[in-house]
Design a protein around this motif. Structure first.
Motif, mmCIF file in Angstrom:
data_model
loop_
_atom_site.group_PDB
_atom_site.id
_atom_site.type_symbol
_atom_site.label_atom_id
_atom_site.label_comp_id
_atom_site.label_asym_id
_atom_site.label_seq_id
_atom_site.Cartn_x
_atom_site.Cartn_y
_atom_site.Cartn_z
ATOM 1 N N GLY A 1 39.536 38.279 32.121
ATOM 2 C CA GLY A 1 38.178 38.349 32.645
ATOM 3 C C GLY A 1 37.162 38.306 31.538
ATOM 4 O O GLY A 1 35.975 38.137 31.781
ATOM 5 N N PRO B 1 37.472 34.207 34.808
ATOM 6 C CA PRO B 1 36.906 34.992 35.895
ATOM 7 C C PRO B 1 37.886 36.047 36.371
ATOM 8 O O PRO B 1 39.020 35.742 36.662
ATOM 9 C CB PRO B 1 36.646 33.963 36.987
ATOM 10 N N GLY B 2 37.440 37.254 36.435
ATOM 11 C CA GLY B 2 38.331 38.268 36.965
ATOM 12 C C GLY B 2 37.906 39.686 36.678
ATOM 13 O O GLY B 2 38.456 40.621 37.222
ATOM 14 N N GLY B 3 36.924 39.874 35.852
ATOM 15 C CA GLY B 3 36.533 41.248 35.618
ATOM 16 C C GLY B 3 35.450 41.367 34.579
ATOM 17 O O GLY B 3 34.977 40.374 34.054
#
Lengths: 600, 113
Positions: free
Chosen positions: B86, B91-93
């Protein structure tokens, strides 16, 4: 009222009349707006048992109080109605520029009721509202219609419209705005088509005021700074967009391939975010007031799939490609463009193709029923069938109703991969147990946007949870579902939550509205909205029995790869989930819970 | 030899999608990358004998956090996947919420379209 415009525009299409109504401040306070207040309005006004395509169904365009305020990503609107695809409540969310323009015309909500005798479009020009004939637009693609409507009204007007799929009442039909943004899921485009409404055109010049401008600016700036500082919203999403997930989910072994027959795709690299960035990506692009700009502007420069547009996003890339066993990125992109132009949800359409391919390969669809073979991996078949579906021609007439209807027609509903007749998105719940629970319990049918447990199961945020295990997943699912309902109600994009949390959004909402919101109350409102949706579904005839998964997910292990042998362990999570929700063993909210949420 | 696959920005930093390594454990595999890709690159993946909070490593699709961490044994036919969870291009955190460094799950969550 601040942030809210304080007005609802009600359009009776049967009578050809329009009127404005004041927005009830108490309801606005209790449900915020967007998904929350839109759901409240719908559930108060329609019989949940009605035929979704009958004139007495209503189509609500709902903005949030932060829509059009200038808060980062404050450009969202929702479409709320009873879904023809699922028979459950539908709430589809879109970005772009259309939602804010509705606010600039002076409205928080548009309620469309009845059915026009002939095709029409609505022209909202500030306070002026006209119901205009749209006969010459009927049959046009969303792009053609938008261009013509701007020429007929105002070059800077914002447009949402349906394509031929919506006109022909396809359950896969969506509502498109700004050409490339979609209120995609649950067949909301068919409801608009059933009302003979081709488009809504808006051009407004009224500003949206906020209660405490100084506090709002400070809260907005804090949000923007966090979004810019976040490597996700400041760098990752603009650079790669969502398709970067292809290789990651594939590596984990729960990238649903060929209608969930496998968990890994040998062609993943060819359709990955890395490959998209190196080949068809032209640039990134943002929606209204967006400081993230994750949209993918793309172009296929040569060959038989030559064209330009936006996409594919991860879900579209998966549904049109991986789900169908196709690794031809240009064909996938072409199919994505076609879906946008014909007005179809890429997920539902792609899964319908995948379902059809499996049925065909197993011999359940006779060769004589389709004009060409439907085999996994056949890119030409994909593009052909998407076009047939958009126009509801030949086999496409049935396929346009979604994968469930195809599987049911040929006697094998168990081969439809979805929940409540809505197709799964791009994660196999067998490999990510939290997603399995989230899919089963989602009020609008299978959906990744109602509780994205991939966050904890793949990215370890805010904590690592083993995707194969069920422990703790009920609690996480409930929390994510409630918070999502809150965010969907304020008018901001869910992507902000990569960089900020509800604790950042609550003060922004409070400064904009001056209504005294606290973080705890915002989360409680999310829970209220979730339960209100549940109550609608129960009255519509759904029950706890619909909180389930297809036999393949429950009983057939993933055949190979890291998640080999895994099945969806719903029975280990659902009772705990019901208990945490304050529902009885049949999935019905208890009186105590309803009283707590002021829903009794 | 085991194969290491890089994703996202780590691939860009490595300048290649995959590298073959001979190693006994995940830790030694990542260390070997210093020789084959560059010491600076290896420094991105291991700091103070630990994975940075934003780096995820899978061994045959399983996050090594659920195995034996950097001590997880590696066999010749194994496949390692390395990506940012992320941070810096994935994308992810968000940094503040990762690994319990920020607010808890009641008020911090991550969603993806």
């Amino acid at each position: 009222m601040s942030a809210w415009r304080g007005q609802i525009l009600r359009v009776n299409l049967t009578r050809g009349t329009t009127k404005t109504e004041p927005l009830d401040p108490k309801l606005a306070r209790a449900y915020i707006g967007g998904r929350g207040l839109g759901t409240k309005l719908l559930t108060d006004e329609i019989d949940p048992k009605l035929d979704p395509l009958a004139p007495n169904n209503k189509l609500i365009i709902a903005t949030g109080p932060l829509t059009g305020t200038g808060a980062s990503t404050g450009g969202r609107y929702m479409v709320i109605t009873k879904s023809p695809l699922t028979g459950a409540i539908a709430c589809s969310n879109s970005g772009g520029y259309f939602g804010p323009e509705v606010k600039f015309c002076g409205y928080d909500f548009l309620i469309l009721e009845g059915r026009a005798k002939e095709p029409v479009y609505l022209w909202l020009n500030n306070d002026s509202v006209e119901i205009r004939p749209a006969g010459k637009l009927w049959g046009k693609t969303t792009h053609e219609a938008e261009d013509q409507l701007k020429a007929d009204t105002h070059p800077e007007a914002k447009v949402c419209s349906i394509g031929p799929a919506g006109e022909k009442l396809a359950f896969t039909a969506c509502i498109m705005n700004d050409k490339h943004r979609a209120a995609g899921r649950s067949g909301v485009g068919a409801v608009m088509g059933s009302k003979h409404v081709k488009a809504i055109v808006a051009k407004g010049s009224q500003s949206v005021t906020v209660a405490r401008p100084r506090d709002f600016m400070a809260a907005s700036l804090a949000v923007v700074n966090k979004l810019k500082a976040s490597p996700v919203t400041g760098e990752g999403l603009p650079k790669y967009g969502t398709p970067i997930l292809v290789n990651v989910i594939n590596a984990h072994g729960f990238l649903p391939t060929r209608n969930f027959q496998q968990g890994q795709f040998e062609g993943a690299e060819q359709v990955s975010g890395e490959t998209i960035a190196d080949t068809i990506l032209v640039k990134n692009k943002g929606c209204f007031a967006c400081t993230i700009a994750c949209s993918r502007v793309s172009e296929v420069k040569e060959g038989k799939y030559r064209g330009a547009g936006e996409g594919p996003e991860y879900e579209s890339d998966w549904a049109l490609g991986i789900s169908t066993g196709i690794s031809d990125l240009q064909a996938i992109t072409k199919a994505n463009y076609l879906c946008n132009e014909l007005g179809m949800d890429t997920i539902e359409a792609g899964v319908a193709v995948a379902t059809s391919m499996e049925l065909y390969e197993r011999g359940y669809i006779p060769a004589g029923d389709v004009a060409r073979p439907l085999r996994f991996g056949d890119a030409e078949a994909l593009v052909w069938l998407i076009e047939e579906m958009g126009h509801r021609r030949g086999f496409g007439e049935l396929a346009a109703q979604g994968g469930y209807r195809v599987a049911e027609r040929y006697g094998h509903p168990e081969l439809f991969m979805g929940v409540k007749k809505q197709a799964f998105p791009a994660y196999d719940g067998r490999g990510a147990q939290g997603m399995a629970l989230g899919y089963a319990t989602s009020n609008r049918g299978a959906c990744h946007l109602r509780g994205y447990t991939i966050s904890v199961e793949v990215f370890g945020i805010p904590k690592k949870m083993d995707p194969f295990l069920t422990e703790g997943k009920a609690e996480v699912s409930k929390l994510f579902q409630d918070v999502t309902a809150f965010v969907d109600s304020v008018g901001m994009c869910l992507f902000t939550t990569f960089g900020i949390g509800a604790e950042d959004i609550a003060p922004l909402l409070e400064a904009a509205t001056g209504a005294g919101y606290t973080l705890e109350e915002c989360l409680k409102i999310g829970e209220r909205v979730w339960n209100l949706e549940r109550l609608f579904n129960l009255k519509a005839g759904l029950s706890g029995k619909d909180d389930t998964l297809p036999p393949r997910i429950l009983h057939e292990g993933i055949p190979e790869g890291p998640a080999k042998g895994m099945v969806g362990k719903l029975h280990e999570m659902l009772p705990e989930y019901y208990k945490l929700r304050g529902w009885d063993g049949a999935g019905v909210p208890t009186k105590a819970k309803l009283k707590e949420l002021a829903l009794a | 030899m085991a194969v290491v696959m890089f994703l996202g920005d780590i691939r860009r930093a490595a300048g290649c999608a995959t590298v073959a390594v001979e190693a006994d454990t995940v830790a030694s595999a990542l260390a070997v990358l210093g020789a084959s890709v560059g010491s600076g690159f290896a420094g991105l993946l291991v700091r103070d004998r630990a994975l940075p909070p934003d780096v995820e490593v899978l061994l045959n699709g399983r996050n090594i956090a659920f195995l034996d961490g950097l001590d997880t044994p590696v066999r010749p036919a194994d496949r390692l996947t390395v990506f940012y969870s992320g941070l810096r291009g994935f994308p992810g955190g968000s940094a503040g919420s990762a690994r319990g460094q920020g607010p808890g799950p009641r008020d911090r969550f991550v969603l993806l379209l």
